[in-house]
Design an enzyme around this catalytic site. Structure first.
Site, mmCIF file in Angstrom:
data_model
loop_
_atom_site.group_PDB
_atom_site.id
_atom_site.type_symbol
_atom_site.label_atom_id
_atom_site.label_comp_id
_atom_site.label_asym_id
_atom_site.label_seq_id
_atom_site.Cartn_x
_atom_site.Cartn_y
_atom_site.Cartn_z
ATOM 1 N N CYS A 79 44.384 49.169 57.082
ATOM 2 C CA CYS A 79 45.594 49.985 57.011
ATOM 3 C C CYS A 79 46.785 49.223 57.599
ATOM 4 O O CYS A 79 47.162 48.188 57.069
ATOM 5 C CB CYS A 79 45.363 51.338 57.687
ATOM 6 S SG CYS A 79 46.605 52.579 57.230
ATOM 7 N N HIS A 181 41.218 53.196 54.500
ATOM 8 C CA HIS A 181 40.313 53.240 55.660
ATOM 9 C C HIS A 181 38.863 53.213 55.176
ATOM 10 O O HIS A 181 38.341 54.244 54.738
ATOM 11 C CB HIS A 181 40.553 54.515 56.473
ATOM 12 C CG HIS A 181 41.818 54.497 57.255
ATOM 13 N ND1 HIS A 181 41.894 53.977 58.528
ATOM 14 C CD2 HIS A 181 43.063 54.919 56.946
ATOM 15 C CE1 HIS A 181 43.134 54.084 58.972
ATOM 16 N NE2 HIS A 181 43.864 54.651 58.028
ATOM 17 N N GLU A 183 36.204 53.120 56.895
ATOM 18 C CA GLU A 183 35.361 53.956 57.759
ATOM 19 C C GLU A 183 35.475 55.440 57.414
ATOM 20 O O GLU A 183 34.673 56.254 57.884
ATOM 21 C CB GLU A 183 35.712 53.724 59.235
ATOM 22 C CG GLU A 183 36.990 54.365 59.724
ATOM 23 C CD GLU A 183 38.250 53.596 59.386
ATOM 24 O OE1 GLU A 183 39.323 53.980 59.916
ATOM 25 O OE2 GLU A 183 38.203 52.632 58.589
#
Length: 201
Positions: A79, A181, A183
């Site tokens: 990001c 992102h 994750e």
């Protein structure tokens, strides 16, 4: 061990949880010795470009990052972390970035809702190891108001459409950036982080 650069970016727990789930040893650190001893670096990011660069410079982390990357150490920017790789940003006025990649960070056009928040598909334009085992048009999760513009097209692995064509997965040698992102991107994010692990760890 992966060194996650600690510069007050926040929201690191979900990233660390996902890495640990993949049996990737990691530590959140500003310690230059640990960064030098690590096998790879992750530069995370939530917040403004200008503030992030100030924090990195004040801690001397900008120089250690550039030194380690120049020496060939793999780095993953997530990001804002990806945006910091570029030469400059217009966010909050002109700010110099790390200069690892060619390009400038600009605001997403006002023709669409800003920030770009939620799921969007990747348009993979270069197949390589980081995109291994991805389905067609994989969905990933975004939260950002700025994007990399005037980039070197050779570095762009995948883009997405949101008001304009946005480079969202980039690679130049040992430098990899993800505007989204991983994750928070479910199975696709897990696959991308697994690919990074298999490439470098």
């Amino acid at each position: 061990m992966i060194a996650i650069i600690d510069y007050g970016a926040g929201n690191i727990k979900s990233l660390q949880f996902t890495l640990s789930k993949l049996n990737i040893s990691n530590t959140l650190t500003q310690d230059k010795t640990l960064i030098k001893e690590s096998k790879a670096i992750i530069l995370p990011g939530v917040g403004s470009f200008q503030d992030a660069m100030r924090e990195l410079r004040d801690a001397g982390l900008d120089e250690i990052i550039k030194q380690e990357v120049t020496n060939g150490k793999p780095i993953l920017g997530i990001c804002l972390g990806m945006q910091l790789f570029y030469q400059s940003s217009k966010e909050g006025g002109h700010s110099e970035g790390l200069g690892l990649l060619t390009g400038q960070i600009e605001r997403i056009p006002s023709t669409v809702k800003v920030p770009h928040m939620g799921w969007n598909s990747l348009n993979v334009i270069q197949e390589n190891d980081i995109t291994a085992n991805l389905p067609v048009e994989p969905l990933v999760y975004f939260v950002h108001s700025y994007y990399a513009n005037k980039v070197d097209g050779n570095d762009v692995i995948a883009n997405c459409s949101y008001g304009t064509e946005i480079p969202v997965l980039v690679q130049k040698n040992n430098i990899i950036g993800m505007q989204f992102h991983p994750e928070k991107s479910s199975d696709i994010g897990i696959q991308l982080l697994t690919n990074f692990k298999e490439m470098y760890l």
